[in-house]
Design a protein around this motif. Structure first.
Motif, PDB file in Angstrom:
ATOM      1  N   TRP A 170      -3.843  -6.982   0.672  1.00  0.00           N
ATOM      2  CA  TRP A 170      -2.392  -6.785   0.758  1.00  0.00           C
ATOM      3  C   TRP A 170      -1.787  -8.077   1.324  1.00  0.00           C
ATOM      4  O   TRP A 170      -2.287  -8.615   2.320  1.00  0.00           O
ATOM      5  CB  TRP A 170      -2.065  -5.592   1.668  1.00  0.00           C
ATOM      6  CG  TRP A 170      -0.582  -5.366   1.821  1.00  0.00           C
ATOM      7  CD1 TRP A 170       0.362  -5.412   0.834  1.00  0.00           C
ATOM      8  CD2 TRP A 170       0.121  -5.084   3.033  1.00  0.00           C
ATOM      9  NE1 TRP A 170       1.602  -5.169   1.366  1.00  0.00           N
ATOM     10  CE2 TRP A 170       1.486  -4.956   2.707  1.00  0.00           C
ATOM     11  CE3 TRP A 170      -0.275  -4.915   4.362  1.00  0.00           C
ATOM     12  CZ2 TRP A 170       2.454  -4.673   3.668  1.00  0.00           C
ATOM     13  CZ3 TRP A 170       0.688  -4.631   5.309  1.00  0.00           C
ATOM     14  CH2 TRP A 170       2.036  -4.511   4.960  1.00  0.00           C
ATOM     15  N   TYR A 205      -1.621  -9.210   5.228  1.00  0.00           N
ATOM     16  CA  TYR A 205      -2.708  -9.290   6.229  1.00  0.00           C
ATOM     17  C   TYR A 205      -2.939 -10.707   6.769  1.00  0.00           C
ATOM     18  O   TYR A 205      -2.930 -10.897   7.983  1.00  0.00           O
ATOM     19  CB  TYR A 205      -4.028  -8.750   5.671  1.00  0.00           C
ATOM     20  CG  TYR A 205      -4.073  -7.278   5.337  1.00  0.00           C
ATOM     21  CD1 TYR A 205      -3.456  -6.322   6.133  1.00  0.00           C
ATOM     22  CD2 TYR A 205      -4.776  -6.837   4.218  1.00  0.00           C
ATOM     23  CE1 TYR A 205      -3.521  -4.976   5.804  1.00  0.00           C
ATOM     24  CE2 TYR A 205      -4.844  -5.489   3.894  1.00  0.00           C
ATOM     25  CZ  TYR A 205      -4.209  -4.563   4.680  1.00  0.00           C
ATOM     26  OH  TYR A 205      -4.288  -3.245   4.357  1.00  0.00           O
ATOM     27  N   ASN A 257      -3.997  -1.735  -2.075  1.00  0.00           N
ATOM     28  CA  ASN A 257      -2.913  -2.509  -2.665  1.00  0.00           C
ATOM     29  C   ASN A 257      -3.446  -3.937  -2.693  1.00  0.00           C
ATOM     30  O   ASN A 257      -3.715  -4.479  -1.611  1.00  0.00           O
ATOM     31  CB  ASN A 257      -1.656  -2.417  -1.779  1.00  0.00           C
ATOM     32  CG  ASN A 257      -0.530  -3.278  -2.284  1.00  0.00           C
ATOM     33  OD1 ASN A 257      -0.630  -3.882  -3.331  1.00  0.00           O
ATOM     34  ND2 ASN A 257       0.553  -3.342  -1.514  1.00  0.00           N
ATOM     35  N   ARG A 314      10.948   4.105   7.986  1.00  0.00           N
ATOM     36  CA  ARG A 314      10.171   3.238   8.862  1.00  0.00           C
ATOM     37  C   ARG A 314       9.389   4.000   9.932  1.00  0.00           C
ATOM     38  O   ARG A 314       9.634   3.840  11.134  1.00  0.00           O
ATOM     39  CB  ARG A 314      11.059   2.153   9.522  1.00  0.00           C
ATOM     40  CG  ARG A 314      11.952   1.371   8.602  1.00  0.00           C
ATOM     41  CD  ARG A 314      11.236   0.741   7.415  1.00  0.00           C
ATOM     42  NE  ARG A 314      10.146  -0.136   7.793  1.00  0.00           N
ATOM     43  CZ  ARG A 314       8.945  -0.064   7.220  1.00  0.00           C
ATOM     44  NH1 ARG A 314       8.682   0.807   6.260  1.00  0.00           N
ATOM     45  NH2 ARG A 314       7.997  -0.878   7.600  1.00  0.00           N
ATOM     46  N   SER A 367       5.462   6.371   4.730  1.00  0.00           N
ATOM     47  CA  SER A 367       6.216   5.607   3.719  1.00  0.00           C
ATOM     48  C   SER A 367       5.828   5.955   2.284  1.00  0.00           C
ATOM     49  O   SER A 367       6.681   6.298   1.467  1.00  0.00           O
ATOM     50  CB  SER A 367       5.986   4.103   3.916  1.00  0.00           C
ATOM     51  OG  SER A 367       6.378   3.707   5.194  1.00  0.00           O
ATOM     52  N   LYS A 368       4.531   5.833   1.998  1.00  0.00           N
ATOM     53  CA  LYS A 368       4.107   5.948   0.597  1.00  0.00           C
ATOM     54  C   LYS A 368       3.833   7.405   0.223  1.00  0.00           C
ATOM     55  O   LYS A 368       4.131   7.826  -0.879  1.00  0.00           O
ATOM     56  CB  LYS A 368       2.853   5.116   0.349  1.00  0.00           C
ATOM     57  CG  LYS A 368       2.875   3.739   0.980  1.00  0.00           C
ATOM     58  CD  LYS A 368       3.733   2.724   0.259  1.00  0.00           C
ATOM     59  CE  LYS A 368       3.714   1.396   0.992  1.00  0.00           C
ATOM     60  NZ  LYS A 368       4.337   0.318   0.278  1.00  0.00           N
ATOM     61  N   ILE A 374      -2.848   3.844   4.179  1.00  0.00           N
ATOM     62  CA  ILE A 374      -1.460   4.202   3.873  1.00  0.00           C
ATOM     63  C   ILE A 374      -1.296   4.898   2.510  1.00  0.00           C
ATOM     64  O   ILE A 374      -0.370   5.666   2.309  1.00  0.00           O
ATOM     65  CB  ILE A 374      -0.555   2.955   4.013  1.00  0.00           C
ATOM     66  CG1 ILE A 374       0.910   3.326   4.183  1.00  0.00           C
ATOM     67  CG2 ILE A 374      -0.734   1.971   2.880  1.00  0.00           C
ATOM     68  CD1 ILE A 374       1.425   3.152   5.551  1.00  0.00           C
ATOM     69  N   TYR A 375      -2.242   4.656   1.568  1.00  0.00           N
ATOM     70  CA  TYR A 375      -2.138   5.289   0.238  1.00  0.00           C
ATOM     71  C   TYR A 375      -3.085   6.484   0.080  1.00  0.00           C
ATOM     72  O   TYR A 375      -3.350   6.908  -1.039  1.00  0.00           O
ATOM     73  CB  TYR A 375      -2.448   4.250  -0.863  1.00  0.00           C
ATOM     74  CG  TYR A 375      -1.442   3.121  -0.917  1.00  0.00           C
ATOM     75  CD1 TYR A 375      -0.211   3.285  -1.545  1.00  0.00           C
ATOM     76  CD2 TYR A 375      -1.704   1.890  -0.317  1.00  0.00           C
ATOM     77  CE1 TYR A 375       0.720   2.257  -1.582  1.00  0.00           C
ATOM     78  CE2 TYR A 375      -0.772   0.858  -0.344  1.00  0.00           C
ATOM     79  CZ  TYR A 375       0.441   1.052  -0.978  1.00  0.00           C
ATOM     80  OH  TYR A 375       1.371   0.047  -1.010  1.00  0.00           O
ATOM     81  N   ASN A 378      -8.848  -1.535   3.347  1.00  0.00           N
ATOM     82  CA  ASN A 378      -7.662  -0.860   2.819  1.00  0.00           C
ATOM     83  C   ASN A 378      -8.083  -0.069   1.586  1.00  0.00           C
ATOM     84  O   ASN A 378      -8.509  -0.642   0.597  1.00  0.00           O
ATOM     85  CB  ASN A 378      -6.604  -1.923   2.468  1.00  0.00           C
ATOM     86  CG  ASN A 378      -5.413  -1.366   1.710  1.00  0.00           C
ATOM     87  OD1 ASN A 378      -4.887  -1.995   0.811  1.00  0.00           O
ATOM     88  ND2 ASN A 378      -4.965  -0.197   2.073  1.00  0.00           N
ATOM     89  N   GLY A 400       6.915   1.894  10.944  1.00  0.00           N
ATOM     90  CA  GLY A 400       6.241   1.634   9.665  1.00  0.00           C
ATOM     91  C   GLY A 400       4.787   1.247   9.881  1.00  0.00           C
ATOM     92  O   GLY A 400       4.379   0.841  10.981  1.00  0.00           O
ATOM     93  N   GLY A 401       4.017   1.378   8.795  1.00  0.00           N
ATOM     94  CA  GLY A 401       2.605   0.993   8.855  1.00  0.00           C
ATOM     95  C   GLY A 401       2.457  -0.485   9.192  1.00  0.00           C
ATOM     96  O   GLY A 401       1.526  -0.897   9.894  1.00  0.00           O
ATOM     97  N   LYS A 402       3.388  -1.298   8.715  1.00  0.00           N
ATOM     98  CA  LYS A 402       3.320  -2.735   8.957  1.00  0.00           C
ATOM     99  C   LYS A 402       3.430  -3.021  10.457  1.00  0.00           C
ATOM    100  O   LYS A 402       2.691  -3.833  11.014  1.00  0.00           O
ATOM    101  CB  LYS A 402       4.451  -3.426   8.189  1.00  0.00           C
ATOM    102  CG  LYS A 402       4.349  -4.920   8.171  1.00  0.00           C
ATOM    103  CD  LYS A 402       5.500  -5.518   7.390  1.00  0.00           C
ATOM    104  CE  LYS A 402       5.017  -6.191   6.134  1.00  0.00           C
ATOM    105  NZ  LYS A 402       6.068  -6.835   5.365  1.00  0.00           N
ATOM    106  N   ASP A 415      -6.796   0.773   6.888  1.00  0.00           N
ATOM    107  CA  ASP A 415      -5.400   0.945   6.471  1.00  0.00           C
ATOM    108  C   ASP A 415      -5.393   1.975   5.342  1.00  0.00           C
ATOM    109  O   ASP A 415      -5.722   1.667   4.199  1.00  0.00           O
ATOM    110  CB  ASP A 415      -4.840  -0.412   6.010  1.00  0.00           C
ATOM    111  CG  ASP A 415      -3.385  -0.313   5.543  1.00  0.00           C
ATOM    112  OD1 ASP A 415      -2.883   0.811   5.341  1.00  0.00           O
ATOM    113  OD2 ASP A 415      -2.759  -1.371   5.368  1.00  0.00           O
TER     114      ASP A 415
HETATM  115  C1  LIG Z   1      -1.684  -1.799   2.161  1.00  0.00           C
HETATM  116  C2  LIG Z   1      -0.410  -1.591   2.868  1.00  0.00           C
HETATM  117  N1  LIG Z   1      -0.433  -1.380   4.193  1.00  0.00           N
HETATM  118  C3  LIG Z   1       0.699  -1.189   4.881  1.00  0.00           C
HETATM  119  C4  LIG Z   1       1.926  -1.212   4.265  1.00  0.00           C
HETATM  120  C5  LIG Z   1       3.172  -1.046   5.102  1.00  0.00           C
HETATM  121  O1  LIG Z   1       3.832   0.131   4.902  1.00  0.00           O
HETATM  122  P1  LIG Z   1       5.154   0.489   5.696  1.00  0.00           P
HETATM  123  O2  LIG Z   1       6.249   0.499   4.688  1.00  0.00           O
HETATM  124  O3  LIG Z   1       4.898   1.846   6.288  1.00  0.00           O
HETATM  125  O4  LIG Z   1       5.370  -0.534   6.746  1.00  0.00           O
HETATM  126  C6  LIG Z   1       2.013  -1.448   2.888  1.00  0.00           C
HETATM  127  C7  LIG Z   1       3.315  -1.544   2.201  1.00  0.00           C
HETATM  128  O5  LIG Z   1       3.473  -2.045   1.130  1.00  0.00           O
HETATM  129  C8  LIG Z   1       0.810  -1.624   2.173  1.00  0.00           C
HETATM  130  O6  LIG Z   1       0.815  -1.826   0.845  1.00  0.00           O
END
Ligand SMILES: Cc1ncc(COP(=O)(O)O)c(C=O)c1O
Length: 398
Positions: free
Chosen positions: A124, A127, A174, A246, A237-238, A205-206, A170, A98-100, A203
């Motif tokens: 987010w 962080y 988010n 994951r 993920s998104k 991810i979106y 980011n 996952g990105g996290k 980041d």
């Molecule tokens: C800004 C941001 N970065 C990273 C993530 C993590 O994503 P992942 O579900 O791939 O771990 C999220 C998930 O909500 C997010 O909003």
């Protein structure tokens, strides 16, 4: 039991607390409309699921290389080439859970006690806590709604000290949905060029969910001289409705990626093999479902903005992407419902849960107490019903 000091520096995810309260009400038969969710409301596209199933049938169910299968690393490089115009090789990619997890690997590999990490707010939720877990210090820089919630060059310059190690960007964001265009990124790049010890994590991810025909742009694309200092975090993920699979990835300078891979080797080993194969299909296969999803989010966003515009006293920066809005409800702070006074975003979220039966995330969790985050990863019908209930509830506040 005595816990490590580290745990004292983090708090549980605010989103999970909201979900727990929503679930409790649901158990008592109350229907809750959940604007708190941070994931698309669509199923993983069928071709991707099929690729996962196929990998099971083929017995691809064992450990893989720690940093990911070559096929996925190649698909990541091809995606970055196509979408960012940047050339990377397998040695620049680490595939994580996952990105996290990609962010966690980055922080743990890079940061030492005393290092400062610039976190523009609203941020987010994870962080600051993740930076704390890495024993470094989050330096939160508030960015106002009137500046479009985007960090400007002066604020960045002011925030940098000799201890600054990393800046987190980011985009789209988010919780705000705001995105850094080329002009804003170039202005930030100018500052960063003057501070060569400062690294950046982008980041993204979106990044696939962008509105108004916006073209994707990221810091690494606008300033070649910064490239070695930028880490890209992204994942499936998104963009591909694969939150449960994951898979995320970190792209950057190869000696750093090697070190982060060594770190991951002692923590989780590889990300799930089946999910990796499914992610190859996500990145390299048919992109139509992902594009269609982004269009649906765009039209929902337009409707949500219309509804919010009609709410007295509420303002909202128009999102450029992602699937969140972050309206400012502070005009209602200090107002009362019976004996109860709304003192801030946590109170308001609680009030909305009880009176409107909607779950939202208080802005306090994102470092901006004036606002509330609504995710519109919900059906059009639920969006209409949920906001109608919010409108009626806030009318009760005097
Ligand atoms: C800004 C941001 N970065 C990273 C993530 C993590 O994503 P992942 O579900 O791939 O771990 C999220 C998930 O909500 C997010 O909003």
């Amino acid at each position: 039991m005595k816990l490590s000091g580290r745990l004292g520096r983090i708090k549980p995810s605010a989103t999970l607390a909201i979900n727990a309260k929503a679930n409790e009400l649901k158990r008592n038969g109350v229907k809750i409309i959940n604007f708190g969710v941070g994931e698309p409301d669509f199923d993983t596209p069928q071709n991707i699921c099929e690729a996962g199933l196929e990998s099971i049938r083929k017995g691809r169910t064992r450990y893989t290389a720690v940093g990911g299968i070559n096929e996925l690393k190649d698909a990541v490089c091809a995606t970055i080439k196509a979408d960012y115009g940047l050339a990377f090789g397998r040695e620049n990619v680490l595939v994580s859970c996952g990105g996290k997890h990609a962010l966690y690997n980055l922080f743990m590999t890079l940061l030492d006690p005393g290092d400062e990490v610039i976190v523009p707010a609203p941020y987010w939720v994870s962080y600051p806590d993740m930076v704390n877990l890495a024993d470094a210090k989050p330096v939160v820089i508030p960015v106002s709604e009137k500046d479009g919630f985007l960090l400007g060059p002066e604020a960045l310059e002011k925030a940098i000290t000799p201890k600054t190690r990393l800046l987190i960007l980011n985009s789209p964001s988010n919780p705000t949905g705001k995105y850094y265009g080329e002009k804003q990124l170039k202005a930030l790049a100018e500052v960063l060029l003057r501070h060569e010890n400062v690294l950046v994590v982008s980041d993204d991810i979106y990044y696939r969910i962008l509105f108004g025909g916006r073209k994707w742009v990221s810091l690494a694309m606008v300033e070649e001289k910064l490239r070695e200092r930028i880490f890209i975090v992204n994942g499936v993920s998104k963009s591909y409705c694969m939150t449960g699979w994951r898979i995320g990835y970190l792209v950057g300078e190869k000696s750093f990626i090697k070190a982060a891979t060594d770190f991951q080797s002692q923590v989780t080993s590889n990300a799930a093999s089946i999910s990796q194969w499914a992610s190859v299909e996500a990145l390299a296969g048919d992109q139509k479902p992902a594009l269609e999803m982004a269009k649906i989010f765009e039209s929902r966003c337009a409707r949500v903005m219309e509804i919010i515009a009609a709410m007295p006293g509420v303002t909202c920066a128009a999102p450029d992407g992602a699937f969140y809005v972050f309206p400012n409800f502070s005009a209602y702070y200090g107002k009362k419902f019976g004996e109860r006074t709304i003192s801030g975003s946590v109170d308001l979220a609680d009030f909305l849960m009880e009176q409107a039966h909607v779950a939202v995330v208080p802005g306090e969790a994102f470092g901006e107490d004036k606002c509330i985050r609504f995710s519109y990863a919900l059906s059009e019908e639920e969006i209409e019903q949920g906001f109608e209930a919010v409108k009626k509830a806030i009318e009760k506040l005097k």
